[in-house]
Structures are given as structure tokens and as C-alpha cells.
Scaffold this motif. Structure first.
Motif, PDB file in Angstrom:
ATOM      1  N   VAL A 191      15.652   1.589   2.073  1.00  0.00           N
ATOM      2  CA  VAL A 191      14.400   2.069   2.679  1.00  0.00           C
ATOM      3  C   VAL A 191      14.685   3.241   3.621  1.00  0.00           C
ATOM      4  CG1 VAL A 191      12.628   1.452   4.378  1.00  0.00           C
ATOM      5  CG2 VAL A 191      13.121  -0.090   2.467  1.00  0.00           C
ATOM      6  N   VAL A 223       7.149   3.898   1.426  1.00  0.00           N
ATOM      7  CA  VAL A 223       8.495   3.391   1.151  1.00  0.00           C
ATOM      8  C   VAL A 223       8.508   1.866   1.191  1.00  0.00           C
ATOM      9  CG1 VAL A 223      10.904   3.436   1.877  1.00  0.00           C
ATOM     10  CG2 VAL A 223       9.528   5.520   1.979  1.00  0.00           C
ATOM     11  N   PHE A 224       7.712   1.264   2.056  1.00  0.00           N
ATOM     12  CA  PHE A 224       7.550  -0.189   2.041  1.00  0.00           C
ATOM     13  C   PHE A 224       7.083  -0.646   0.663  1.00  0.00           C
ATOM     14  CE2 PHE A 224       4.757  -3.886   2.376  1.00  0.00           C
ATOM     15  CZ  PHE A 224       5.531  -4.786   3.098  1.00  0.00           C
ATOM     16  N   ALA A 227       9.819  -0.522  -1.983  1.00  0.00           N
ATOM     17  CA  ALA A 227      10.833  -1.578  -1.858  1.00  0.00           C
ATOM     18  C   ALA A 227      10.335  -2.930  -2.335  1.00  0.00           C
ATOM     19  CB  ALA A 227      11.285  -1.691  -0.400  1.00  0.00           C
ATOM     20  N   LEU A 285      11.788  -2.725   9.399  1.00  0.00           N
ATOM     21  CA  LEU A 285      12.274  -1.866   8.317  1.00  0.00           C
ATOM     22  C   LEU A 285      13.266  -0.828   8.829  1.00  0.00           C
ATOM     23  CD1 LEU A 285       9.044  -1.174   6.244  1.00  0.00           C
ATOM     24  CD2 LEU A 285      10.902  -2.737   5.688  1.00  0.00           C
TER      25      LEU A 285
END
Length: 459
Positions: A345, A370-371, A374, A434
């Protein structure tokens, strides 16, 4: 707990608190004070308001006092999906990053992978990598093993034993002039791949499946690529490989396969580019190649740590997304030095910001995007999004229970007093975890409703 509703679904667990996930329409959705019920099959049976605990308990037949309550700084998020990891390279992760890709493979990787004919060695490494990735929140992993069938089957068994969802690939390669003892003949690769698939499917693992795995075009003859395309098609299997990781690699592929339009076309013409294909890296894919990916439904595994560590290139993830190509994240151990998807991440964000430094007009990826990559993005890239990736009713409960304020953890939550409210709201979101968290913040890991971390030590 049993259900009294019309569907007669048996409820095994109910959790109350904050749930953070992505959907097809919302990059990140934060569901506060929700009740989530998991049935005895490990699937999400319902999601409702915490204020409706009374009516929901009557409808679904659970005791309100049996609900698991999350703490103030806890939340559930979907388990992370590692779309590309070499389990066989874990033994030297964090070392040997002083050479570019092709020299790195010949000097370090192939000699180490040759050791996996020793099943005791394989068991030791594979046990460590499965446990480490689970502790780091990887509930689904797409693994490369080695050319050794029995060791590859062992990796599948270990993933199953620890409860991880996994695609496991026996590596296929019949071209290797630099380490000649680490390669197969085309017939050996064909026969052993069939044996690997047959024996793994006979196990009927609930969460572990075989994946057809040509290492990459440089290590496979056209005949072998053709055989593997047929095997994948006949068995309706996933496919994984590498593509366009370095410019040198792209150049060599063009020399070896001069009659093909592109690197992507090599896989396409051998029936290896399908809607169940995930290709790692793709740093140097052209727009025309990405269009072909989109047309065939194939995916890209973005491996930013490895891309930088081996000086291979920087994937323009925004361009991939703009082409509407499925995209997930991968750790790519051991080209990537960390087995943690949290690192993937962070390196994804770093790469996107580096591209923005080069071009201030570039549209940098957001934390929220990006969360999603993933979690839901990874499940889509592996064509597993019917089963996992977010908290949708009917999907398996693959989840991380995160505690951002865990004692002895890496995050200090500081009250900003009269400071901007946005700062406090961010502290209560998944983003501190994160960007600054690690496995200490992951209190529990669930796969298909079963708690797999902390590990249950057998005596």
C-alpha cells in the motif's frame, strides 16, 4: 445460535462496531455502529444498524448478549489480497537486491528455488511464509512455488491447514541456460503440471486452488506456452505469470518471439490471456497492450516494492485504471523485500507521488483508491470477488480486526484539542493503520468466518 427467520440460516457470530470497506460504487465506505452476522458457513448473513440489535436478534435468532463489541479505536476491514508473491523466495527476503532482474534471477533466485526438491526445506519455508502473511493481514495470496510438484502441493496443504485462501502455482519453465539444473523439458512440465492440478483438485480444499504458472515468456518455449494454455482452458483454471517488468526483458521477448505483435500478444496467442489471468508488473505495457488486457478481462498485479528495489520501472497505475483494466497489489517477495501488504500500500502511494513529482499534472492515487486496490481490487484481479473483497451479504467473512490504539503498538493517538476536527476524524479512520501500523495492530484475522490469527498452537 440458531436462526428463527424464514431462511433458517444458522448464525455463528455477530459483531458490532465500525466496518470499513470498498464497493463497486464507493471507493471507501465507513459503516459506523453496524451489526454484522456471520453464518455457520462463514458467510455474511446480514448487516444492520447497531440500534436495531433487538429486532435483528429476533429475526436472525441470536442472543443480544452474545454480540462481540469492538472498542472505540477498533474497526473491521476486509482481508488484504496479495495478487503476486513468490513463497519460494521468502527465505532470502530483505537481501540480495543489488542486481537488476535478469541477473538477480540467475544469481540468487534460481539456485535457491532449486533447493525445493528437499521437502523438509520446503515445509520449513512455506510454513513460515503462510504464517507471516496471515499475521500481516493477507487473507488471500496468489503464490508462485517452484518447478517441483510435490513441494508445490505441500504449499497448498500448508495454506489449507492454516486457513488461508490461496491460489498456488507450480512454476513451469523449460528454458534456463544460466542454471541448467533448474528447468524441465516441455513434456516434463506438461505432465507434472497435469499431475499437480489433478492431485490438488482431488484434495477438495475449500479455499485453495491451483493456478497455471508459466514463469514468463523468457523461460518458456512456444510449445510449452501452448500446452499450458490448453491445460488452463480445459480445466477452467486461473493463470499467472510476469509481463513487461523491465525494458531489457521486453527487448529479449521481442527477439525470441519476433512474429508476435507484443509481449502481451505472446500470451494472448497461446490462450494465456483470459478473464482469470493475472500478470505481474506491467511497468512497460503499451496502450495497445492495455486495450487487449481490457478486452480479454485480464488483470495486472502492481508490485511497487520490487519494481523499485530491482530498478525495473514504475507502473503508472492511473493509466492502467483509466484503461479499465483490473488492478491489484502484490508484495512480490523476494524482489519486494517485505511480505506485508501494508508495505505494498505504502509503496503504491510512493510510486504514484514520484510520478507526480515528474509530472505535476499527474493525478496521484488517493489513500482511498489504494485501500480499495489492496482489498476489493485484489479480489477482482484474481476473479474471486464473488467470494471475498468487501462486506457484502453473501460473501465470505474475510476480515481484519484492527486496533489502532493497541498497547505497545506503533501508533500514538494524540488528542488535537481545539485543532481541526478533520484531524480527529482521520485518526479514527483506517489511514493511520495503513500508513503507520503493522501486524501488532491486527488483533484478529478471519478467513471464511474462521478466526485464523491468533494461531491455535497444537500440543
Amino acid at each position: 445460535m440458531t436462526s428463527s427467520n424464514k431462511s433458517a440460516v444458522d448464525i455463528a457470530h455477530v459483531y458490532r462496531g465500525t466496518f470499513v470497506h470498498s464497493t463497486d460504487h464507493t471507493v471507501v465506505e465507513i459503516l459506523e455502529d453496524r451489526l454484522l452476522g456471520v453464518d455457520t458457513e462463514g458467510k455474511i448473513a446480514f448487516i444492520g444498524s447497531g440500534q436495531e440489535v433487538g429486532s435483528l436478534s429476533q429475526k436472525w435468532g441470536f442472543e443480544a448478549l452474545a454480540v462481540t463489541q469492538l472498542g472505540q479505536y477498533e474497526f473491521f476491514m476486509p482481508g488484504m489480497v496479495d495478487t503476486h508473491i513468490h513463497a519460494s523466495q521468502y527465505s532470502y527476503a530483505g537481501t540480495a537486491l543489488d542486481l537488476p532482474l535478469l541477473q538477480w534471477l540467475n544469481t540468487y533466485t534460481f539456485p535457491v528455488e532449486a533447493c525445493y526438491k528437499d521437502l523438509a526445506f520446503a515445509r520449513n519455508v512455506y510454513t513460515h511464509v503462510v504464517k507471516r502473511t496471515l499475521r500481516n493481514g493477507t487473507t488471500t495470496a496468489c503464490y508462485f512455488a517452484t518447478i517441483h510438484t510435490d513441494a508445490s502441493l505441500l504449499l497448498g496443504q500448508i495454506a489449507n491447514d492454516f486457513g488461508q485462501r490461496a491460489l498456488v502455482g507450480k512454476v513451469c519453465m523449460d528454458t534456463n541456460n544460466f542454471v541448467p539444473h533448474y528447468r524441465e523439458t516441455p513434456d516434463e512440465s506438461h505432465d507434472e503440471t497435469n499431475r499437480f492440478i489433478s492431485e490438488m483438485l482431488k484434495k477438495k480444499y475449500p479455499l485453495v486452488m491451483p493456478v497455471v504458472t508459466p514463469r514468463f515468456a523468457l523461460s518458456c518455449s512456444a510449445a510449452l506456452l501452448g500446452h499450458l494454455g490448453e491445460i488452463a482452458k480445459n480445466n477452467h483454471l486461473h493463470i499467472q505469470s510476469h509481463i513487461s517488468e523491465t525494458k531489457e526483458e521486453v527487448k529479449l521477448v521481442k527477439e525470441l518471439f519476433p512474429d508476435y505483435d507484443s509481449y502481451t500478444d505472446v500470451y494472448h496467442k497461446h490462450n494465456l490471456l483470459t478473464d482469470k489471468t493475472v500478470m505481474a508488473h506491467g511497468c512497460h505495457l503499451t496502450d495497445e497492450e492495455l486495450k487487449l488486457f481490457r478486452e480479454k478481462g485480464a488483470s495486472v498485479a502492481h508490485c511497487p516494492n520490487s519494481n523499485i528495489s530491482l530498478c525495473s520501472g514504475m507502473l503508472d497505475a492511473r493509466r492502467v485504471l483509466n484503461h479499465k483494466v483490473k488492478l491489484g497489489l502484490g508484495t512480490d517477495v523476494a524482489g519486494g523485500y517485505s511480505p506485508s501488504m501494508l508495505d505494498a500500500v505504502r509503496r503504491t502511494l510512493d510510486t504514484s507521488k514520484a510520478l507526480t513529482i515528474q509530472d505535476p499534472q499527474y493525478q496521484t492515487l488517493t489513500f482511498e483508491e489504494v485501500f480499495r486496490l489492496a482489498t476489493l481490487g485484489g479480489s477482482q484481479a484474481l476473479s474471486l470477488d464473488e467470494h471475498t473483497g468487501n462486506f457484502q451479504v453473501g460473501k465470505d467473512f474475510d476480515a481484519l480486526r484492527v486496533n489502532t490504539a493497541i498497547a505497545g503498538g506503533p501508533i500514538d493517538l494524540i488528542n488535537h484539542g481545539e485543532g481541526p476536527k478533520v484531524l480527529f476524524s482521520l485518526l479514527c479512520s483506517p489511514f493511520p493503520f495503513l500508513l503507520s501500523g503493522d501486524d501488532r495492530n491486527i488483533a484478529e484475522v478471519y478467513v471464511a468466518g474462521k478466526r485464523v490469527v491468533p494461531f491455535v498452537e497444537t500440543t
